[in-house]
Scaffold this motif. Sequence first.
Motif, PDB file in Angstrom:
ATOM      1  N   PHE A 428       0.846  -1.190   0.000  1.00 12.41           N
ATOM      2  CA  PHE A 428       0.000   0.000   0.000  1.00 12.41           C
ATOM      3  C   PHE A 428       0.883   1.243   0.000  1.00 12.41           C
ATOM      4  N   GLY A 429       0.369   2.319  -0.607  1.00 10.80           N
ATOM      5  CA  GLY A 429       1.162   3.527  -0.735  1.00 10.80           C
ATOM      6  C   GLY A 429       1.433   4.245   0.566  1.00 10.80           C
ATOM      7  N   CYS A 430       0.648   3.953   1.586  1.00  5.93           N
ATOM      8  CA  CYS A 430       0.868   4.542   2.913  1.00  5.93           C
ATOM      9  C   CYS A 430       0.646   3.476   3.973  1.00  5.93           C
ATOM     10  N   GLU A 442       3.807  17.715   3.538  1.00 10.81           N
ATOM     11  CA  GLU A 442       5.179  17.371   3.135  1.00 10.81           C
ATOM     12  C   GLU A 442       5.335  15.927   2.686  1.00 10.81           C
ATOM     13  N   MET A 443       4.370  15.068   2.962  1.00 11.38           N
ATOM     14  CA  MET A 443       4.488  13.646   2.658  1.00 11.38           C
ATOM     15  C   MET A 443       3.527  13.251   1.538  1.00 11.38           C
ATOM     16  N   TYR A 453      -1.917   5.433  -9.686  1.00  8.27           N
ATOM     17  CA  TYR A 453      -0.501   5.768  -9.623  1.00  8.27           C
ATOM     18  C   TYR A 453      -0.340   7.283  -9.635  1.00  8.27           C
ATOM     19  N   GLY A 454       0.801   7.718  -9.170  1.00  6.25           N
ATOM     20  CA  GLY A 454       1.044   9.148  -9.005  1.00  6.25           C
ATOM     21  C   GLY A 454       0.800   9.556  -7.559  1.00  6.25           C
ATOM     22  N   LYS A 455       1.326  10.708  -7.194  1.00  4.05           N
ATOM     23  CA  LYS A 455       1.245  11.174  -5.806  1.00  4.05           C
ATOM     24  C   LYS A 455       0.588  12.551  -5.726  1.00  4.05           C
TER      25      LYS A 455
END
Length: 475
Positions: A428-430, A442-443, A453-455
């Motif tokens: 998982f991304g987080c 900041e995260m 996908y992508g942030k």
Amino acid sequence: MVPTTLQNFIGNSFVDARGTGTIELVSPVTGLVTAISPVSGEADVDAAVSAAAEAFRSWRDTTPAVRQSLLLKFADAIEDNSRNLAEIQSRETGQIISLIESEECGVGADQIRFFAGTARTLGGLAGGEYMDGFSSMVRREPVGVVAQVTPWNYPLMMALWKIGPALAAGNTVVLKPSDTTPSSTLELARLLGGILPPGVVNIVLGDASTGEKLVAHPDVRMVSITGSVAAGRAVGGSAGANLKRSHLELGGKAPVLVFADADLPAAAEGIAQAGLFNAGQDCTAATRVIVERSVHDRFVELLVEEAVKLRPGQPDDDDAFYGALNNAAHLEKVLSVIRNLPDHATVVTGGHRIGDTGFYVQPTVVTGLRQTDDAIRREIFGPVITVQPFTGTDEAIRMGNDVDYGLASSVWTKDHATAERCSRELDFGCVWINCHIPLVAEMPHGGFRDSGYGKDLSLYSVEEYTRIKHVMTAH
């Protein structure tokens, strides 16, 4: 009250849409029509993209300091108008007004200030001589006109997550908000109209057909969407066919692993809040709890005690924890999931609509579900928390990963080695440890697999809105 008719925002002006269709915006609290929104057609999309393309010619050449200054003014405007923004949004979402102010306006202003700073801190490889007789440098450039599509669960905050990094990087924007919750985005546009040059940010209203036209427009160079997996697949397919960059933040089904050594009362309180916040209409919501078998029954008792404290309420009820579900169709979807639970499932608390007016659902906790059940594998997006038992860390991680989504997760334990292993192996991304759902500018925020996908957020999100160019000079 006569419903107002909404307009598109193009070139810093509100203009009537030329499309022929309309959408009735219905209050989730009263069930009454509050506004009429247009369904923008091809001519409307073309006008917005043309305004953005024209503005890009000069906006891309603004200095980082100028972009920072304008974004800081935008952040101040959000704070100065937070109550008005929250009241406008609540009419279409049913959210608690004070929570919109604190969690979207206040936090959103902080995030815009962060993005303002990133305009002056983008980095890359140092220029230098990497081949005898030649010097190289890297240029980080804006992509161009960016099409953005936002969802209905956090309309204001999602618009800020899109607009902030795109502008900081020097792009121009055409944004289509959700068809059920466009008004707070239009109010943001009104604020931006007094700050930015014409055409830098444009808003087109409409349904999925409008979004399809925007994504497919030949002058759009990047597409960013927050939405469902189905919408993400459609956008990604269209963008790929036209070789456009795409950024997809889609659904989630967050596993919440609770080990026997965790502080169970604290875990129950935190998970109940993270599962029911915004009526569970959050792709990171803590709604799929997997708890060590030896403490399963005790944890369920604690979770129910905490969940029933978090009652829904009217938008002006500051003591309520969450508001209404967004629309009638979504209310029916959530209730249908509960009605169609398999016989081996148990609704420990909740499970019903509240009243006949407004789209309210009780805090709901369900046990007894199996890994193959739809309620475990598919996003419910409502105030429904499921609890399953596990035996051993291997099984906990396997169950956690055994869904198609990969957005967010959490681990509740006092054992550092267990937390470290889970954070490494959960796909998982987080991964939150002994907490669930806090976000900081900041995260990065974004997922894997069917979560896209992508942030969003962080410097990584700004980099997504840039392209890299190598410039090489012979001595």
